[in-house]
Scaffold this active site. Structure first.
Site, short mmCIF file in Angstrom:
data_model
loop_
_atom_site.label_atom_id
_atom_site.label_comp_id
_atom_site.label_asym_id
_atom_site.label_seq_id
_atom_site.Cartn_x
_atom_site.Cartn_y
_atom_site.Cartn_z
N HIS A 115 0.84 -1.21 0.00
CA HIS A 115 0.00 0.00 0.00
C HIS A 115 0.87 1.25 0.00
O HIS A 115 0.61 2.20 -0.73
CB HIS A 115 -0.94 0.01 1.21
N LYS B 230 -9.32 -8.27 8.49
CA LYS B 230 -10.00 -8.66 9.73
C LYS B 230 -10.01 -7.46 10.65
O LYS B 230 -9.11 -6.61 10.59
CB LYS B 230 -9.31 -9.85 10.38
#
Lengths: 179, 280
Positions: free
Chosen positions: A38, A103
Site C-alpha cells: 500500500h 480482519k
C-alpha cells in the site's frame, strides 16, 4: 446465516446489494496487498504513475501468505488487520476498488468512503490460513516481488469464504457493548 | 557439570518452531468444542467450526495454522550446572529459527531495522529471554506469536493506592479495545508487579502457561476466574462478530514491586495460542 455466491469482478451495483452479516463465497480473482505494498502504491499514485494491478471493480485482500510447500499452490493465507490500511483505503475505493478484505474494524473515514463509493469491507476469518489456502486455485506474482510475502499477488479463488463486515450503508457486524 | 552442545539447542529450536506453527495443544481444541456448546451466536458458531477445521487441516497437511508465523520469542532457561559448548548460544538459537522457518515453509516476518524495514529473509533474530536456574538442564520455549494480537498488547503503571478492581478494569478495557484485530477467542496473559520491563515479560510468559490450570496464589487464582468470566460478558465473540466466546483462557503472573508502582501488562494471544517447550 445468508450465503451469497459471487463471481468477480465485483461491480458497484453488486457491492451495494451486499448486507453486513452475509457470508460471501467468492469465486474469481482477488489481489493481495498489505502494508508495504500500500505504501509503495500510494507513492506511485502520488507521482502520477499507474497502479501495477487493476483497481476498478476489484477486491483487495490484506494478506501475506507463507511460502508454498512443494506441490502446493499457496501457503497459509488468512487476513491481516484492516485498520493498518485505513489511511490508504478511501483512495483505493475512490479509484474503483469495490471491496477490501481483512480482519477487524475500520476507521470512521473508511466507513464514510464505503458509503460514498458504494463499496464494502469484508472480513475473512483471522487464523484460518490453512483452510483458506484450499480455496486458492492459482497464484500469480503481479508487482513488488522484492517485498516477499508483502508483494502483490493475483489469486484465483473458488468459493473463498468471507463475511460482509461493513456494508455500503455503513452497517457493521462489529457492533459492541461498552465495558 | 553437564556439557550441552549449543548445536543441540539449535536442532531442538528448529524442530519445535515448526511444530508450534502447525499444531495447537489438544487443550485448545477441547476448549473450542466446549465453547461450541454454549455459543448462541450463529456467526460465532460458524467461526468456531471453521477454526476447528483449520486446526485439523494444518496438522494433517502441515500447513501453518496462520500465515503470520510470528517474530519468535524464545524463553531459554539454563541450569547453572550446564556448560554450553560450541558456537555462541545466541547464534545457535537464531540458526535454529533460520532452519525451521526455511524447512517448514514458514513466513519470514522480521525486518532488520524498524525504520528502513528490509526483511531479513530468514525470520531472525528472535527475541530471547535467558534465565539461569538450578539444575543441569536447558529448557527452551518458543513462542511464534503473530503481530495481530501482539500489536494489541497494553502496559500501564497504576498508582500503588489503586485497587485490584482498577487492575481488572484496565485488563478488560485492553481486551475490549483489542477487539477483532487480535483474533478472538483469546488466550490472555496478564502481568502484575515488577517494573516496566518485568511486567511485560510476565504477561508474555503468562500466555505460555497451561490455561486449564490456576495460580497457586489464592487471590490470583480467583482473579483469573473472575477476569475470564467478565471478559466473556464483553460480547466481542469469535472474530469480534459478537457472542459469548471472547476468551478461552486467562492466566496471571505477579511479582514484587516498588512502593510507588502497580505495573499491569496485558499480552493477548489469538485463538491459535502457539508455543512449544522442550527440555534438553
Amino acid at each position: 446465516m445468508e450465503v451469497i455466491n459471487i463471481t468477480t469482478p465485483l461491480t458497484t451495483d453488486m457491492a451495494r446489494q451486499l448486507q453486513a452479516g452475509q457470508l460471501l463465497l467468492i469465486s474469481g480473482t482477488i489481489y493481495t496487498a498489505r502494508d508495504a505494498a500500500h505504501k509503495r502504491l500510494m507513492g506511485m499514485l502520488d507521482r502520477g504513475e499507474e497502479s501495477p494491478f487493476p483497481l476498478k471493480n476489484q477486491i483487495v485482500y490484506y494478506a501475506g501468505p507463507t511460502p508454498p510447500a512443494p506441490g502446493a499452490v499457496v501457503g497459509s493465507i488468512g487476513p491481516t488487520s484492516g485498520y493498518r490500511m485505513d489511511a490508504f483505503a478511501p483512495r483505493l475505493y475512490k479509484l474503483g476498488v469495490t471491496a477490501s478484505m481483512g480482519k477487524g474494524g475500520r476507521s470512521l473515514e473508511v466507513v464514510a468512503s464505503l458509503k460514498q463509493y458504494g463499496a464494502v469491507y469484508l472480513a475473512a476469518i483471522g487464523g484460518l490460513g490453512a483452510l483458506l489456502s484450499k480455496h486458492v486455485t492459482a497464484v500469480e506474482m503481479v508487482a513488488f516481488e522484492d517485498l516477499g510475502t508483502e508483494a502483490v499477488r493475483k489469486l484465483t479463488v473458488e468459493k473463498f469464504p468471507a463475511i460482509v463486515a461493513i456494508d455500503s450503508k455503513g452497517v457493521s457486524v462489529y457492533e459492541r457493548n461498552s465495558v | 557439570m553437564r556439557t550441552v552442545p549449543t548445536s543441540d539447542i539449535r536442532d531442538v529450536i528448529a524442530e519445535i518452531a515448526v511444530k508450534a506453527c502447525m499444531e495447537v495443544d489438544v487443550s485448545v481444541t477441547d476448549s473450542f468444542a466446549k465453547a461450541l456448546k454454549t455459543e448462541t451466536s450463529e456467526l460465532g458458531s460458524y467461526v468456531l467450526n471453521q477454526l476447528i477445521d483449520n486446526y485439523d487441516i494444518a496438522k494433517r497437511e502441515r500447513i501453518p495454522i496462520c500465515q503470520d508465523t510470528g517474530m519468535v520469542t524464545v524463553f531459554c532457561s539454563v541450569g547453572q550446572d550446564v556448560h554450553l559448548s560450541g558456537d555462541p548460544v545466541e547464534d545457535m538459537i537464531n540458526e535454529g529459527i533460520r532452519i525451521g522457518y526455511e524447512k517448514g515453509y514458514l513466513r519470514k516476518s522480521v525486518v532488520r531495522d524498524p525504520i528502513d524495514r528490509v526483511n531479513t529473509g530468514d525470520n531472525t533474530p528472535a527475541v530471547i529471554h535467558y534465565r539461569i536456574v538450578p539444575g543441569d538442564k536447558v529448557t527452551v520455549t518458543v513462542v511464534p506469536k503473530g503481530a495481530g494480537c501482539e500489536n494489541m498488547s497494553k502496559l500501564t503503571i497504576l498508582k500503588p493506592t489503586q485497587e485490584l478492581s482498577d487492575v481488572k478494569s484496565f485488563v478488560k478495557k485492553s481486551v475490549f479495545e483489542a477487539g477483532a484485530n487480535a483474533c478472538p477467542p483469546f488466550f490472555i496473559g496478564v502481568g502484575i508487579g515488577g517494573n516496566f520491563e518485568k511486567v511485560a515479560i510476565l504477561a508474555k510468559e503468562a500466555v505460555t502457561l497451561p490455561f486449564t490450570e490456576r495460580s497457586e496464589i489464592p487471590y490470583v487464582a480467583k482473579l483469573e476466574d473472575e477476569l475470564l468470566a467478565e471478559i466473556n460478558e464483553l460480547n466481542l465473540g469469535p472474530q469480534g462478530f459478537g457472542g459469548k466466546t471472547t476468551a478461552l483462557g486467562l492466566r496471571v503472573l505477579v511479582y514484587p514491586t516498588h512502593i510507588a508502582s502497580l505495573p499491569v501488562a496485558v499480552n493477548i494471544s489469538c485463538h491459535a495460542v502457539r508455543h512449544e517447550k522442550a527440555v534438553i
